[in-house]
Motif scaffolding. Structure first.
Motif, PDB file in Angstrom:
ATOM      1  N   UNK A 147       0.840  -1.197   0.000  1.00  6.82           N
ATOM      2  CA  UNK A 147       0.000   0.000   0.000  1.00  6.82           C
ATOM      3  C   UNK A 147       0.878   1.252   0.000  1.00  6.82           C
ATOM      4  N   UNK A 148       1.924   1.242   0.814  1.00  3.30           N
ATOM      5  CA  UNK A 148       2.791   2.400   0.897  1.00  3.30           C
ATOM      6  C   UNK A 148       3.741   2.541  -0.270  1.00  3.30           C
ATOM      7  N   UNK A 149       4.307   1.414  -0.747  1.00  2.00           N
ATOM      8  CA  UNK A 149       5.361   1.481  -1.765  1.00  2.00           C
ATOM      9  C   UNK A 149       4.831   1.325  -3.184  1.00  2.00           C
ATOM     10  N   UNK A 150       4.060   0.277  -3.463  1.00  2.00           N
ATOM     11  CA  UNK A 150       3.589   0.070  -4.833  1.00  2.00           C
ATOM     12  C   UNK A 150       2.455   1.030  -5.184  1.00  2.00           C
ATOM     13  N   UNK A 151       1.443   1.129  -4.323  1.00  2.00           N
ATOM     14  CA  UNK A 151       0.347   2.053  -4.591  1.00  2.00           C
ATOM     15  C   UNK A 151       0.802   3.501  -4.409  1.00  2.00           C
ATOM     16  N   UNK A 152       1.836   3.701  -3.600  1.00  2.00           N
ATOM     17  CA  UNK A 152       2.301   5.059  -3.347  1.00  2.00           C
ATOM     18  C   UNK A 152       1.421   5.824  -2.378  1.00  2.00           C
ATOM     19  N   UNK A 153       0.560   5.122  -1.654  1.00  2.00           N
ATOM     20  CA  UNK A 153      -0.332   5.760  -0.692  1.00  2.00           C
ATOM     21  C   UNK A 153       0.375   5.819   0.666  1.00  2.00           C
ATOM     22  N   UNK A 154       1.412   6.631   0.733  1.00  2.00           N
ATOM     23  CA  UNK A 154       2.242   6.692   1.933  1.00  2.00           C
ATOM     24  C   UNK A 154       1.465   7.218   3.136  1.00  2.00           C
ATOM     25  N   UNK A 155       0.558   8.163   2.908  1.00  2.00           N
ATOM     26  CA  UNK A 155      -0.218   8.722   4.019  1.00  2.00           C
ATOM     27  C   UNK A 155      -1.122   7.660   4.636  1.00  2.00           C
ATOM     28  N   UNK A 156      -1.688   6.805   3.797  1.00  2.00           N
ATOM     29  CA  UNK A 156      -2.538   5.723   4.303  1.00  2.00           C
ATOM     30  C   UNK A 156      -1.699   4.750   5.112  1.00  2.00           C
ATOM     31  N   UNK A 157      -0.552   4.348   4.568  1.00  2.00           N
ATOM     32  CA  UNK A 157       0.317   3.405   5.274  1.00  2.00           C
ATOM     33  C   UNK A 157       0.817   3.993   6.588  1.00  2.00           C
ATOM     34  N   UNK A 158       1.203   5.269   6.568  1.00  2.00           N
ATOM     35  CA  UNK A 158       1.728   5.897   7.779  1.00  2.00           C
ATOM     36  C   UNK A 158       0.656   6.119   8.834  1.00  2.00           C
ATOM     37  N   UNK A 159      -0.612   6.157   8.408  1.00  2.00           N
ATOM     38  CA  UNK A 159      -1.701   6.319   9.375  1.00  2.00           C
ATOM     39  C   UNK A 159      -1.882   5.075  10.238  1.00  2.00           C
ATOM     40  N   UNK A 160      -1.368   3.943   9.783  1.00  2.00           N
ATOM     41  CA  UNK A 160      -1.500   2.681  10.532  1.00  2.00           C
ATOM     42  C   UNK A 160      -0.401   2.602  11.586  1.00  2.00           C
ATOM     43  N   UNK A 161      -0.507   3.464  12.576  1.00  2.00           N
ATOM     44  CA  UNK A 161       0.561   3.610  13.574  1.00  2.00           C
ATOM     45  C   UNK A 161       0.608   2.474  14.581  1.00  2.00           C
ATOM     46  N   UNK A 162      -0.394   1.612  14.598  1.00  2.00           N
ATOM     47  CA  UNK A 162      -0.398   0.496  15.543  1.00  2.00           C
ATOM     48  C   UNK A 162      -0.145  -0.829  14.833  1.00  2.00           C
TER      49      UNK A 162
END
Length: 263
Positions: A224-239
């Motif tokens: 999600x963070x690297x291939x899709x490039x949705x870094x904000x979504x990935x970073x929101x998963x703080x737990x």
């Protein structure tokens, strides 16, 4: 009412038989290619702009299309500010942001052992479809089995399971799957939005979870963070926990055993 239930069952059975036959005719001769355990097969490259626009919508008087046009012209810093405010400080994994995270979807193709599939299958706020369980995709043998010297015995059990499946499959193609050990791999597709991703991936990555489905969850998060490039979504998963699954599971079991021993 029997005639309604009977018609519904016949409808499903007829569709399954017709589609299965066509797919077998068109694809049955092809050999499966080697693929990673988890593949992100579909996502929206513009997803984060849609997410920011959806986050703004309930606080605005503008149409969604007008908001989206404005968002597309925003700087990365402005978009980040909006999402940071929308996500807020998540004290625990039960603190999830609002429904704007339902505006983008991810579709994954997974090849994991059947035991991991059954745990992932438990999640309901998503679309999941699976192929028949067979021994033909091989099986997963835990490293701990090798470490304990049980590899030969484990492989023997898997071979017996596969032989029983082959003996049943010709006459009982649907029932034969019951003979297949849960260590054998199965293909399934999962499609879910970013809000469900946050819930599922944080839960299924926890150290108390089984390494098989923890690997799937951690890899989904990475894609999600690297291939899709949705870094904000990935970073929101703080737990979300990203440590080595095997070691974390073993440590958790040791802590639980220590607690039991102290009683």
């Amino acid at each position: 009412i029997p005639e309604r239930g009977g018609r519904w069952s016949s409808y499903l059975a007829e569709n399954r038989e017709n589609t299965s036959q066509l797919v077998d005719d068109m694809f049955g001769a092809l050999e499966p290619e080697l693929v990673p355990e988890v593949v992100l097969v579909d996502f929206d490259p513009d997803g984060e702009n849609k997410l920011v626009a959806a986050a703004c919508y309930q606080y605005s008087h503008l149409s969604e299309s007008q908001i989206r046009m404005r968002v597309e012209a925003m700087s990365v810093a402005d978009k980040t500010d909006i999402l940071n405010a929308y996500i807020g400080n998540r004290d625990n994994r039960r603190h999830r942001p609002g429904r704007a995270f339902e505006s983008i979807d991810y579709r994954f193709d997974v090849l994991s052992d059947y035991g991991a599939f059954r745990d992932m299958q438990r999640h309901r706020l998503l679309t999941i479809e699976w192929q028949p369980l067979t021994p033909y995709h091989g099986y997963s043998r835990p490293e701990l089995v090798d470490a304990a010297g049980g590899a030969e015995m484990f492989d023997e059990v898997m071979a017996r399971s596969s032989s029983l499946y082959d003996a049943l499959a010709a006459d009982y193609p649907y029932q034969a799957s019951y003979a297949v050990s849960m260590a054998y791999r199965i293909r399934y597709v999962m499609q879910f939005n970013a809000r469900e991703a946050m819930h599922m991936l944080e839960l299924r990555s926890s150290p108390q979870g089984h390494p098989a489905y923890r690997r799937v969850a951690i890899e989904m998060h990475r894609l999600i963070g690297e291939q899709a490039g949705h870094k904000a979504v990935a970073e929101a998963m703080t737990h979300l926990t990203t440590e080595e699954p095997e070691l974390e599971r073993l440590a958790a079991e040791r802590r639980a055993e220590a607690k039991r021993g102290g009683k």
